[in-house]
Design a protein around this motif. Structure first.
Motif, PDB file in Angstrom:
ATOM      1  N   VAL A   1       3.826   3.554   0.244  1.00  0.00           N
ATOM      2  CA  VAL A   1       4.703   2.466  -0.210  1.00  0.00           C
ATOM      3  C   VAL A   1       6.139   2.965  -0.348  1.00  0.00           C
ATOM      4  O   VAL A   1       7.095   2.278   0.036  1.00  0.00           O
TER       5      VAL A   1
ATOM      6  N   VAL B   1       1.274   2.780   5.664  1.00  0.00           N
ATOM      7  CA  VAL B   1       0.704   2.030   4.544  1.00  0.00           C
ATOM      8  C   VAL B   1      -0.730   1.614   4.852  1.00  0.00           C
ATOM      9  O   VAL B   1      -1.621   1.716   3.997  1.00  0.00           O
TER      10      VAL B   1
ATOM     11  N   THR C   1      -4.364  -0.585  -5.581  1.00  0.00           N
ATOM     12  CA  THR C   1      -3.176  -0.909  -4.788  1.00  0.00           C
ATOM     13  C   THR C   1      -1.980  -1.188  -5.684  1.00  0.00           C
ATOM     14  O   THR C   1      -0.868  -0.701  -5.422  1.00  0.00           O
TER      15      THR C   1
ATOM     16  N   ILE D   1       1.179  -5.992   1.298  1.00  0.00           N
ATOM     17  CA  ILE D   1       0.303  -4.856   0.984  1.00  0.00           C
ATOM     18  C   ILE D   1      -0.819  -5.301   0.057  1.00  0.00           C
ATOM     19  O   ILE D   1      -1.987  -4.932   0.257  1.00  0.00           O
TER      20      ILE D   1
ATOM     21  N   SER E   1      -4.784  -5.340   0.818  1.00  0.00           N
ATOM     22  CA  SER E   1      -5.773  -4.682  -0.050  1.00  0.00           C
ATOM     23  C   SER E   1      -6.887  -5.643  -0.440  1.00  0.00           C
ATOM     24  O   SER E   1      -8.047  -5.237  -0.596  1.00  0.00           O
TER      25      SER E   1
END
Length: 420
Positions: free
Chosen positions: A29, A299, A346, A392, A396
Motif C-alpha cells: 500500500v 498490492v 487489509t 484494495i 480483499s
C-alpha cells in the motif's frame, strides 16, 4: 459486532502470521500510494515548469518543439525572430511584460541563455514561485554570468569564476569565445526545472560574442574585435530565439495569440504553455502508467499472500470451526468470521501503510524539494488515493470470500466430526 471481536481475537491467537500479512499489505500500500502521490505531484510540477506566462512566441514550427527549446533547452529553433518583431509585439497594449530568449551557445554541455533583467523579475515556476539567488545577484556588466544551481554544483564554480563560452549546443565544441570570457556574479537557488542547468547572460553579452563573426565563423587577424572594444559598439540584438509574454488580462490571451499567429512581418507561432505542457506530458505518460500498474500488481501480490495465509490455516482450524458450530454458530456466521478476518487484515495493512507513507514523506520531503523541486504535501489522501484504497478493500472482500466459502462448506459437512 461480536463476530468482529471474535475475528480480532482469532487473529491475535495467530499474531505472528497476521503481523507478517499486515506488513506485506502495508508495504505494498505504501508503494502504491507513494507512486500515486509522486505521479500526481510530478505531473503538477511538470505542468508548472513555467507558470505565470501567458504566451511563448517563436518561429513557426510545432508547439511541442517550441516548448522544448524555449523552456526545456532541448533541441534548436527552426529560425530566429527579428528584434523589431519582438519590440513590435511586446509594445502591444495587452502585454504587461516580455522576456526575450536567445539560445545557441553552451559551456561544457550546459546551455547558455541570453536574456534581460525581466527574466529574473517575471519568470515563475512551480506554484507561482519566483527565481531567487543562493549567492550573488543578477548580471549587470556585459560579461557577467548567472549560473543555475546544477551548473554551479556539477562544475564546482563559485562567484568570480571565469568561464569561456563555446559556439553551439554540444558537450564538445571546437569553436570557443576564448577572447571574451565571462565571470560568475550570481548563482540561482534550486528550482527543480531546466533553469538549474542553464547559464544566463545578457542579450548584449551574446551580441558581443558574435560581433566579429562572419558567415558563422569568427574573424581572424585584423578583423578581430577585443572584449573591451566590443563595449564601445552598439550591441542591440538583431535577432532572438523566442520570447515569453505576460498579459494585463488573461481574457486577451486568445486574441493576442491569433494576432501573433497571423503576424505579417514574419511567420511566428504563439503557444499557451499549459496546453503545450499537457500535450508533451501525454507523450511521456506511458512510463508513469506502467509504474502505477506495477504498483497495483504489488498490492495484489500482498492480498494473494493474505489469501494464502488464511487458506493454509483452514485445516488447522477445523476443530475451532466445529466448536463454534457446537455453541450455536451457523455456517453463515463462519463465513462472516473468515471474511471479517480478511478485511481486518487489509484495513490494518492500509492504516500501517498510510503511516509509513506519511513518515517517509516527512523525512524525504526537504531532500526531494531541494534536489528535484518536487513538493509532496502531508495532507489527507486525495480522491484518487481514496479510490485506490477502496479498491484494495473491495479486492480483499472478494479474496476473503474464497476461504470464507470453504469454511462455510466445511462447517456444513463436518459438524462436530474431525477428519484427520
Amino acid at each position: 459486532m461480536y463476530l468482529l471481536r471474535l475475528a480480532i481475537q482469532s487473529l491475535a491467537n495467530r499474531r505472528f502470521s497476521a503481523l507478517l500479512t499486515v506488513l506485506a499489505i502495508a508495504l505494498s500500500v505504501t508503494l502504491l500510494l507513494a507512486v500515486e502521490r509522486v505521479r500526481t505531484e510530478a505531473r503538477s510540477s511538470f505542468a508548472s515548469t513555467v507558470s505565470g506566462t501567458d504566451l511563448i512566441v517563436g518561429a513557426r514550427s510545432g508547439s511541442v518543439q517550441l516548448l522544448l527549446y524555449s523552456v526545456f533547452r532541448i533541441g534548436n529553433a527552426t529560425n530566429n525572430i527579428r528584434w523589431d518583431s519582438f519590440q513590435q509585439i511586446s509594445s502591444q497594449p495587452q502585454v504587461k511584460w516580455a522576456i526575450p530568449l536567445s539560445l545557441g551557445d553552451s559551456h561544457r554541455g550546459f546551455r547558455v541563455l541570453g536574456t534581460s533583467q525581466a527574466y529574473f523579475e517575471h519568470y515563475h515556476f512551480g506554484r507561482n514561485r519566483s527565481l531567487s539567488f543562493s549567492q550573488g545577484q543578477p548580471f549587470s556588466d556585459l560579461y557577467d554570468a548567472v549560473l543555475g544551481a546544477d551548473v554551479a554544483q556539477e562544475l564546482g564554480y563559485q562567484l568570480g569564476t571565469e568561464l569561456v563560452l563555446a559556439h553551439g549546443a554540444g558537450a564538445v565544441s571546437f569553436v570557443k569565445h576564448a577572447d571574451k570570457p565571462f565571470h560568475v556574479v550570481g548563482i540561482l537557488a534550486k528550482t527543480g526545472t531546466p533553469v538549474d542547468r542553464t547559464i544566463h547572460v545578457s542579450l548584449q553579452g551574446i551580441e558581443a560574442l558574435h560581433v566579429d563573426w562572419q558567415q558563422g565563423m569568427p574573424a581572424r587577424g585584423a578583423g578581430r574585435i577585443s572584449a573591451e572594444q566590443a563595449r564601445e559598439l552598439d550591441l542591440t540584438p538583431h535577432a532572438i530565439t523566442a520570447f515569453m509574454l505576460g498579459l494585463n488580462r488573461r481574457i486577451d490571451t486568445f486574441a493576442l495569440q491569433r494576432q501573433i499567429n497571423e503576424f505579417t512581418g514574419e511567420p511566428l507561432l504563439a503557444i499557451l504553455p499549459g496546453v503545450a505542457l499537457q500535450e508533451l506530458w501525454g507523450l511521456l505518460s506511458v512510463a508513469e502508467k506502467a509504474l502505477l500498474l506495477v504498483s497495483v500488481f504489488v498490492v495484489l501480490t500482498g492480498l494473494v499472500g493474505m489469501l494464502t495465509a488464511i487458506l493454509s490455516g483452514l485445516n488447522e482450524r477445523r476443530r475451532e470451526m466445529a466448536v463454534l458450530r457446537s455453541v450455536g454458530a451457523r455456517p453463515l456466521h463462519i463465513f462472516g468470521l473468515l471474511l471479517l478476518e480478511a478485511v481486518s487484515l487489509t484495513i490494518a495493512g492500509i492504516a500501517l501503510g498510510l503511516g509509513l507513507l506519511y513518515a517517509g514523506i516527512a523525512v524525504a520531503r526537504p531532500w526531494l524539494e531541494q534536489q528535484y523541486g518536487l513538493f509532496l504535501p502531508l495532507g489527507w489522501p486525495t480522491g484518487n488515493e481514496l479510490a485506490l484504497l477502496a479498491g484494495i478493500v473491495g479486492a480483499s472482500v472478494l479474496m476473503g470470500c474464497i476461504p470464507a466459502w470453504r469454511a462455510y462448506r466445511q462447517a456444513l459437512l463436518d459438524g462436530l466430526s474431525i477428519r484427520l
